[in-house]
Motif scaffolding. Structure first.
Motif, PDB file in Angstrom:
ATOM      1  N   SER A   3       0.845  -1.188   0.000  1.00 32.85           N
ATOM      2  CA  SER A   3       0.000   0.000   0.000  1.00 32.85           C
ATOM      3  C   SER A   3       0.886   1.246   0.000  1.00 32.85           C
ATOM      4  O   SER A   3       1.788   1.380   0.817  1.00 32.85           O
ATOM      5  CB  SER A   3      -0.890  -0.040   1.236  1.00 32.85           C
ATOM      6  OG  SER A   3      -1.084   1.246   1.721  1.00 32.85           O
ATOM      7  N   LYS A   4       0.632   2.152  -0.944  1.00 30.88           N
ATOM      8  CA  LYS A   4       1.457   3.349  -1.086  1.00 30.88           C
ATOM      9  C   LYS A   4       1.064   4.365  -0.014  1.00 30.88           C
ATOM     10  O   LYS A   4      -0.115   4.670   0.142  1.00 30.88           O
ATOM     11  CB  LYS A   4       1.214   3.924  -2.482  1.00 30.88           C
ATOM     12  CG  LYS A   4       2.227   4.957  -2.898  1.00 30.88           C
ATOM     13  CD  LYS A   4       2.186   5.123  -4.420  1.00 30.88           C
ATOM     14  CE  LYS A   4       3.012   6.297  -4.924  1.00 30.88           C
ATOM     15  NZ  LYS A   4       4.337   6.443  -4.362  1.00 30.88           N
ATOM     16  N   MET A   5       2.063   4.852   0.719  1.00 33.22           N
ATOM     17  CA  MET A   5       1.778   5.841   1.755  1.00 33.22           C
ATOM     18  C   MET A   5       2.402   7.183   1.386  1.00 33.22           C
ATOM     19  O   MET A   5       3.521   7.227   0.870  1.00 33.22           O
ATOM     20  CB  MET A   5       2.335   5.393   3.107  1.00 33.22           C
ATOM     21  CG  MET A   5       1.597   4.219   3.734  1.00 33.22           C
ATOM     22  SD  MET A   5      -0.170   4.542   4.028  1.00 33.22           S
ATOM     23  CE  MET A   5      -0.100   5.562   5.489  1.00 33.22           C
ATOM     24  N   GLU A  34      -6.615   6.779   4.022  1.00 29.06           N
ATOM     25  CA  GLU A  34      -5.744   5.868   4.771  1.00 29.06           C
ATOM     26  C   GLU A  34      -4.339   5.819   4.182  1.00 29.06           C
ATOM     27  O   GLU A  34      -3.433   5.300   4.812  1.00 29.06           O
ATOM     28  CB  GLU A  34      -6.356   4.459   4.798  1.00 29.06           C
ATOM     29  CG  GLU A  34      -7.581   4.397   5.680  1.00 29.06           C
ATOM     30  CD  GLU A  34      -7.928   2.971   6.105  1.00 29.06           C
ATOM     31  OE1 GLU A  34      -8.184   2.780   7.308  1.00 29.06           O
ATOM     32  OE2 GLU A  34      -7.937   2.075   5.252  1.00 29.06           O
ATOM     33  N   HIS A  35      -4.179   6.385   2.981  1.00 28.69           N
ATOM     34  CA  HIS A  35      -2.845   6.410   2.356  1.00 28.69           C
ATOM     35  C   HIS A  35      -2.042   7.656   2.746  1.00 28.69           C
ATOM     36  O   HIS A  35      -0.936   7.851   2.274  1.00 28.69           O
ATOM     37  CB  HIS A  35      -2.981   6.333   0.831  1.00 28.69           C
ATOM     38  CG  HIS A  35      -3.537   5.023   0.366  1.00 28.69           C
ATOM     39  ND1 HIS A  35      -2.748   3.954   0.036  1.00 28.69           N
ATOM     40  CD2 HIS A  35      -4.821   4.615   0.214  1.00 28.69           C
ATOM     41  CE1 HIS A  35      -3.517   2.935  -0.317  1.00 28.69           C
ATOM     42  NE2 HIS A  35      -4.785   3.308  -0.222  1.00 28.69           N
ATOM     43  N   LYS A  37      -0.212   9.890   5.709  1.00 27.39           N
ATOM     44  CA  LYS A  37       0.308   9.738   7.061  1.00 27.39           C
ATOM     45  C   LYS A  37       0.842  11.080   7.524  1.00 27.39           C
ATOM     46  O   LYS A  37       1.748  11.650   6.906  1.00 27.39           O
ATOM     47  CB  LYS A  37       1.442   8.698   7.027  1.00 27.39           C
ATOM     48  CG  LYS A  37       2.083   8.438   8.383  1.00 27.39           C
ATOM     49  CD  LYS A  37       3.214   7.411   8.232  1.00 27.39           C
ATOM     50  CE  LYS A  37       3.750   6.928   9.566  1.00 27.39           C
ATOM     51  NZ  LYS A  37       4.255   7.988  10.430  1.00 27.39           N
ATOM     52  N   ALA A 259      -6.367  12.568  -1.809  1.00 33.97           N
ATOM     53  CA  ALA A 259      -5.705  11.260  -1.756  1.00 33.97           C
ATOM     54  C   ALA A 259      -5.985  10.466  -3.034  1.00 33.97           C
ATOM     55  O   ALA A 259      -5.092   9.805  -3.578  1.00 33.97           O
ATOM     56  CB  ALA A 259      -6.174  10.484  -0.525  1.00 33.97           C
ATOM     57  N   LEU A 263      -3.300   8.951  -5.726  1.00 31.16           N
ATOM     58  CA  LEU A 263      -3.307   7.533  -6.097  1.00 31.16           C
ATOM     59  C   LEU A 263      -3.642   7.326  -7.576  1.00 31.16           C
ATOM     60  O   LEU A 263      -3.723   6.199  -8.045  1.00 31.16           O
ATOM     61  CB  LEU A 263      -4.323   6.775  -5.222  1.00 31.16           C
ATOM     62  CG  LEU A 263      -3.987   6.711  -3.723  1.00 31.16           C
ATOM     63  CD1 LEU A 263      -5.215   6.330  -2.909  1.00 31.16           C
ATOM     64  CD2 LEU A 263      -2.836   5.740  -3.456  1.00 31.16           C
TER      65      LEU A 263
END
Length: 300
Positions: A3-5, A34-35, A37, A259, A263
């Motif tokens: 998963s890309k953060m 959720e990606h 931070k 986000a 993505l």
């Protein structure tokens, strides 16, 4: 598939900045957010920590390779310079509207983001409100005869927030989103310095040559309120349609959209339409400011 953060930093901790910190720390489950931070926040004031978020310096935020995106929630006047710094540092940018206080700066920044292959996202929570979504449904497919959008609100410090056509660009965005492209036919502004009162009146024409008026009025003790009067061939709309309350906060909806862009989940068509709308509104804001600041025409 890992998963890309995206590491993020919030710049400026006014009302919007604090909402951003809260939403970044509590993303909606299984949403694009959720990606993201939260790495920390930047402020001229010294806070130490806010909840679990730590304060970092601007230099750190720009230099740190683990920070991929900046949420800019500073006062309007400093948006342009802050966007430029983060784009130059190779970061994606989310900025509260208006993205800049001149059309030229906005176009330059947009071009810069495109050249660097970075997302430049301008928050437009006014388009995400349930009230607005209902209004848009109500207006869809109707033929406008004439209309007025009248906003009242408390006094703003113009040195920080810019000319009313820019600070009030949310209203202009509504009109363009509802009725398509507009041209300014005239604009005037009345100011009473001693009373701290200001009223800007803008007259537009739609592509079908129908008249629209935008009034932006601010003074001490004025309630934050929007009044509409849109007349169509089928009748007039003078009140906002009833709207349910949304379960998802406006900043969170906006954060999810940002986000999604990071993505690569937003279509080219949507991105192009949004770019056109944002830059068009800023171009019009500048035209309005020029009209209002023209010296009175003196007829000899």
């Amino acid at each position: 598939q890992i998963s890309k953060m995206f590491g993020t930093v919030v710049v400026g901790v006014g009302i919007a900045g604090l909402a951003r910190i809260r939403d970044l720390m509590n993303p909606m489950p299984s949403s694009p957010s959720e990606h993201l931070k939260l790495f920390g926040f930047v402020s001229r004031r010294s806070f130490g920590n806010i909840n679990e978020a730590k304060q970092i310096s601007l230099e750190d935020a720009l230099r740190n390779k683990d920070i991929h995106a900046a949420f800019i929630s500073t006062e309007n006047k400093s948006h342009e310079e802050t966007i430029r710094m983060f784009l130059e540092a190779g970061k994606h940018v989310l900025v509260e509207y208006p993205m800049a206080l001149s059309a030229k700066a906005a176009h330059e920044l947009w071009e810069m983001a495109e050249q660097k292959g970075k997302v430049l996202h301008v928050e437009h929570i006014e388009l995400l409100t349930e009230e607005y979504k209902q209004l848009k449904k109500e207006v869809a497919g109707k033929d406008l005869v004439k209309g007025t959008l009248h906003f009242t609100g408390h006094v703003l410090d113009e040195n920080k927030s810019g000319f009313p056509a820019f600070s009030g660009i949310a209203r202009l965005t509504w009109l363009i989103d509802l009725f398509g492209d507009l041209t300014v036919t005239s604009a005037t502004r009345e100011k009473q310095k001693d009373k701290n009162y200001s009223r800007m009146t803008v007259h537009f024409q739609t592509a079908n040559k129908k008249p629209l008026t935008w009034i932006e009025e601010r003074g001490p003790g004025m309630r934050r309120e929007k009044k509409i009067n849109f007349c169509f061939t089928s009748g007039c709309l003078e009140n906002f349609p009833e709207a349910p309350r949304s379960s998802v906060g406006l900043f969170m909806q906006d954060q999810n959209l940002f986000a999604k862009k990071l993505l690569g989940q937003v279509s080219k068509e949507e991105l192009a339409a949004e770019k056109w709308r944002i830059l068009r509104c800023l171009d019009l804001a500048e035209v309005i400011q020029q009209y209002c600041e023209e010296p009175e025409k003196i007829y000899s």
